[in-house]
Design a protein around this motif. Structure first.
Motif, mmCIF file in Angstrom:
data_model
loop_
_atom_site.group_PDB
_atom_site.id
_atom_site.type_symbol
_atom_site.label_atom_id
_atom_site.label_comp_id
_atom_site.label_asym_id
_atom_site.label_seq_id
_atom_site.Cartn_x
_atom_site.Cartn_y
_atom_site.Cartn_z
ATOM 1 N N ILE A 121 30.524 27.942 2.712
ATOM 2 C CA ILE A 121 29.408 28.052 2.976
ATOM 3 C C ILE A 121 29.188 29.631 3.578
ATOM 4 C CG2 ILE A 121 28.139 28.549 4.733
ATOM 5 C CD1 ILE A 121 29.689 25.629 5.614
ATOM 6 N N PHE A 122 29.843 30.169 3.540
ATOM 7 C CA PHE A 122 29.437 32.329 4.309
ATOM 8 C C PHE A 122 30.305 32.781 2.673
ATOM 9 C CE2 PHE A 122 29.550 29.879 8.156
ATOM 10 C CZ PHE A 122 28.812 29.848 8.213
ATOM 11 N N GLY A 123 30.485 32.283 1.627
ATOM 12 C CA GLY A 123 30.849 33.389 0.682
ATOM 13 C C GLY A 123 31.945 34.109 0.883
ATOM 14 N N LEU A 124 33.069 33.153 1.673
ATOM 15 C CA LEU A 124 34.339 34.211 1.529
ATOM 16 C C LEU A 124 35.786 32.607 0.868
ATOM 17 C CD1 LEU A 124 34.690 35.211 5.059
ATOM 18 C CD2 LEU A 124 34.249 36.642 3.262
ATOM 19 N N ASP A 125 34.570 31.581 0.202
ATOM 20 C CA ASP A 125 36.148 31.377 -0.546
ATOM 21 C C ASP A 125 37.133 31.632 -1.519
ATOM 22 O OD1 ASP A 125 33.458 30.438 -1.791
ATOM 23 O OD2 ASP A 125 34.476 29.605 -2.769
ATOM 24 N N LYS A 126 36.345 33.105 -2.840
ATOM 25 C CA LYS A 126 37.073 33.553 -2.892
ATOM 26 C C LYS A 126 38.147 34.732 -2.891
ATOM 27 C CE LYS A 126 33.315 32.718 -6.969
ATOM 28 N NZ LYS A 126 32.626 31.376 -6.179
ATOM 29 N N GLU A 127 38.160 35.011 -1.318
ATOM 30 C CA GLU A 127 39.150 35.737 -0.801
ATOM 31 C C GLU A 127 39.905 34.537 0.049
ATOM 32 O OE1 GLU A 127 38.474 38.482 -1.480
ATOM 33 O OE2 GLU A 127 36.379 38.639 -2.616
ATOM 34 N N ALA A 128 39.887 34.047 -0.246
ATOM 35 C CA ALA A 128 41.045 32.658 1.124
ATOM 36 C C ALA A 128 42.252 33.456 0.729
ATOM 37 C CB ALA A 128 40.634 31.512 0.653
ATOM 38 N N GLU A 129 42.913 33.886 -0.217
ATOM 39 C CA GLU A 129 44.173 34.374 -0.200
ATOM 40 C C GLU A 129 44.076 35.998 0.126
ATOM 41 O OE1 GLU A 129 46.474 32.289 0.258
ATOM 42 O OE2 GLU A 129 45.005 30.581 0.124
ATOM 43 N N THR A 130 43.090 36.739 0.105
ATOM 44 C CA THR A 130 42.970 38.448 0.233
ATOM 45 C C THR A 130 43.811 38.205 2.366
ATOM 46 O OG1 THR A 130 40.876 38.263 -1.245
ATOM 47 C CG2 THR A 130 41.872 40.142 0.519
ATOM 48 N N LEU A 131 44.464 39.527 2.431
ATOM 49 C CA LEU A 131 44.713 39.570 3.671
ATOM 50 C C LEU A 131 43.666 39.863 4.092
ATOM 51 C CD1 LEU A 131 48.631 41.733 3.494
ATOM 52 C CD2 LEU A 131 47.974 39.196 4.078
ATOM 53 N N ALA A 132 43.607 39.697 5.737
ATOM 54 C CA ALA A 132 41.818 39.925 5.914
ATOM 55 C C ALA A 132 41.815 41.633 5.946
ATOM 56 C CB ALA A 132 42.467 39.532 7.739
ATOM 57 N N LYS A 133 43.009 42.387 6.390
ATOM 58 C CA LYS A 133 43.294 43.871 6.555
ATOM 59 C C LYS A 133 42.369 44.249 5.010
ATOM 60 C CE LYS A 133 47.746 45.240 5.415
ATOM 61 N NZ LYS A 133 48.607 45.511 5.897
ATOM 62 N N ASN A 134 42.350 43.448 3.922
ATOM 63 C CA ASN A 134 41.700 44.347 2.795
ATOM 64 C C ASN A 134 39.984 44.206 2.117
ATOM 65 O OD1 ASN A 134 44.449 44.849 2.215
ATOM 66 N ND2 ASN A 134 45.277 43.707 1.136
ATOM 67 N N LEU A 135 39.478 43.210 3.294
ATOM 68 C CA LEU A 135 37.578 42.925 2.947
ATOM 69 C C LEU A 135 37.100 44.060 4.013
ATOM 70 C CD1 LEU A 135 38.205 39.171 4.424
ATOM 71 C CD2 LEU A 135 37.765 39.948 1.886
ATOM 72 N N PRO A 136 35.973 44.188 3.019
ATOM 73 C CA PRO A 136 34.970 45.159 3.090
ATOM 74 C C PRO A 136 34.808 44.966 4.958
ATOM 75 C CG PRO A 136 34.874 44.567 0.940
ATOM 76 C CD PRO A 136 35.375 43.902 1.692
ATOM 77 N N TYR A 137 34.400 46.418 5.499
ATOM 78 C CA TYR A 137 34.101 45.768 6.550
ATOM 79 C C TYR A 137 32.902 44.485 7.165
ATOM 80 C CZ TYR A 137 32.289 46.977 11.589
ATOM 81 O OH TYR A 137 32.480 46.600 12.942
ATOM 82 N N GLY A 138 32.051 44.824 6.281
ATOM 83 C CA GLY A 138 31.065 43.549 6.604
ATOM 84 C C GLY A 138 31.554 42.322 6.183
ATOM 85 N N GLN A 139 32.360 41.924 5.734
ATOM 86 C CA GLN A 139 33.374 41.057 5.170
ATOM 87 C C GLN A 139 34.336 40.555 6.477
ATOM 88 O OE1 GLN A 139 34.847 40.932 1.404
ATOM 89 N NE2 GLN A 139 32.936 39.738 0.310
ATOM 90 N N GLN A 140 34.419 42.033 6.771
ATOM 91 C CA GLN A 140 35.853 41.195 7.885
ATOM 92 C C GLN A 140 34.772 41.127 8.955
ATOM 93 O OE1 GLN A 140 38.283 43.897 9.440
ATOM 94 N NE2 GLN A 140 39.040 45.301 7.632
ATOM 95 N N ALA A 145 27.692 46.074 15.016
ATOM 96 C CA ALA A 145 28.548 47.229 15.407
ATOM 97 C C ALA A 145 28.661 48.316 13.347
ATOM 98 C CB ALA A 145 29.109 47.649 16.132
ATOM 99 N N GLY A 146 28.741 49.247 13.104
ATOM 100 C CA GLY A 146 29.260 49.858 12.255
ATOM 101 C C GLY A 146 28.334 49.225 10.848
ATOM 102 N N MET A 147 27.633 48.122 10.777
ATOM 103 C CA MET A 147 27.177 48.134 9.414
ATOM 104 C C MET A 147 26.437 49.347 9.146
ATOM 105 S SD MET A 147 26.493 43.947 10.039
ATOM 106 C CE MET A 147 28.079 43.016 9.795
ATOM 107 N N ASN A 148 25.794 49.009 7.967
ATOM 108 C CA ASN A 148 24.425 49.672 7.179
ATOM 109 C C ASN A 148 23.374 48.970 7.537
ATOM 110 O OD1 ASN A 148 24.732 47.864 5.113
ATOM 111 N ND2 ASN A 148 26.694 49.193 3.850
ATOM 112 N N PRO A 149 22.362 49.317 6.642
ATOM 113 C CA PRO A 149 21.693 48.015 6.666
ATOM 114 C C PRO A 149 21.049 47.031 5.618
ATOM 115 C CG PRO A 149 20.624 51.078 6.519
ATOM 116 C CD PRO A 149 22.024 51.000 6.634
ATOM 117 N N GLN A 150 22.170 47.003 4.791
ATOM 118 C CA GLN A 150 21.869 45.937 4.318
ATOM 119 C C GLN A 150 22.648 44.950 4.828
ATOM 120 O OE1 GLN A 150 20.699 44.916 1.203
ATOM 121 N NE2 GLN A 150 21.964 43.307 0.937
ATOM 122 N N GLU A 151 24.042 45.323 4.791
ATOM 123 C CA GLU A 151 24.771 44.992 5.674
ATOM 124 C C GLU A 151 24.329 43.630 6.926
ATOM 125 O OE1 GLU A 151 29.226 46.219 4.956
ATOM 126 O OE2 GLU A 151 28.191 46.858 6.868
#
Length: 254
Positions: free
Chosen positions: A138-157, A180-186
């Motif tokens: 639903i939130f566009g993170l399913d393709k990152e399911a096996e990615t370590l959380a620390k390796n996600l970009p800030y906005g995705q974290q 907090a810490g997000m750019n205008p697009q994020e």
């Protein structure tokens, strides 16, 4: 009756009153803002509502049930979910594992099945995995399911932290400075996400945020804190033109 009722909530740290005599309420389905200058006590108030701190005085009631004195995990199970000002993901766990942690209160209570790894255990685990993946999709993170959380970009974290909070199936979601810490697009994407949360999950949301354009755009009512005390409450239009609020942010004349 309001979904959440906060009456005369106060927190003393020694001789310092961090939150003083705060009374507010949230109705089911509302999106409410909580703003104030740095050091106004906003995060302390969230910590009181979610059990991180115990109130010195006053009460917090959810759906008619008193929450005072309950541990944070019991308050979360009762229906109060939250994110944090500083991201608190399990950084060395995968995206999927982070969401599954949020589903801890939905796991099977049958200890024997878990200990012996009976079929019932695997059925429960499979159902939770499927549910977690649905949330991530639903939130566009399913393709990152096996990615370590620390390796996600800030906005995705930030997005993952919200998904993990949703996994607890809250009645009310507290968002502590999600932009907090997000750019205008994020920030623009976050604005759309907050609206989606409210509409798709039928959530009540309270939002702490310093980005006034975001707060004014998405909230229906706003509470304003200064030095731990409420100084104003009203619609975005009323708050925008409130002289006391303007003075709190910009300072009054000498």
């Amino acid at each position: 009756m309001a979904l959440l009722e906060v009456k005369n909530l106060t927190k003393h740290f020694g001789g310092l009153t961090a939150v003083g005599d705060v009374t507010l309420e949230l109705q089911a389905g509302e999106l409410v803002g909580l703003i104030g200058p740095n050091g106004a006590g906003k995060t302390t108030l969230f910590n009181l509502l979610t059990g991180v701190y115990e109130p010195s005085e006053g009460s917090v009631t959810l759906d008619g049930k008193l929450l005072n004195g309950k541990a944070p995990y019991k308050i979360a199970a009762a229906g109060l979910g939250r994110t944090f000002q500083n991201i608190r993901l399990f950084k060395n766990m995968t995206v999927l594992e982070n969401v599954l942690v949020g589903m801890g209160n939905q796991r099977s209570p049958h200890l024997l099945a878990s200990f012996l790894r009976l079929p019932k255990f695997y059925q429960s685990e499979s159902a939770l995995n499927e549910k977690a993946m649905e949330l991530l999709a639903i939130f566009g993170l399913d393709k990152e399911a096996e990615t370590l959380a620390k390796n996600l970009p800030y906005g995705q974290q930030r997005r993952l932290e919200i998904v993990r909070a949703l996994a607890t199936e809250p009645k009310i979601l507290f968002l502590d400075e999600p932009a907090a810490g997000m750019n205008p697009q994020e920030t623009a994407e976050l604005t759309a996400l907050i609206r989606q949360l409210k509409d798709q999950f039928d959530l009540t949301i309270m939002l702490i945020e310093h980005d006034m354009s975001l707060v004014m755009e998405v909230t229906e009512r706003i509470y304003v804190l200064e030095y731990g005390r409420l100084i104003a409450h009203g619609t975005p239009e009323e708050i925008r033109s409130n002289k006391r609020v303007i003075e709190a942010y910009l300072g009054g004349e000498a």
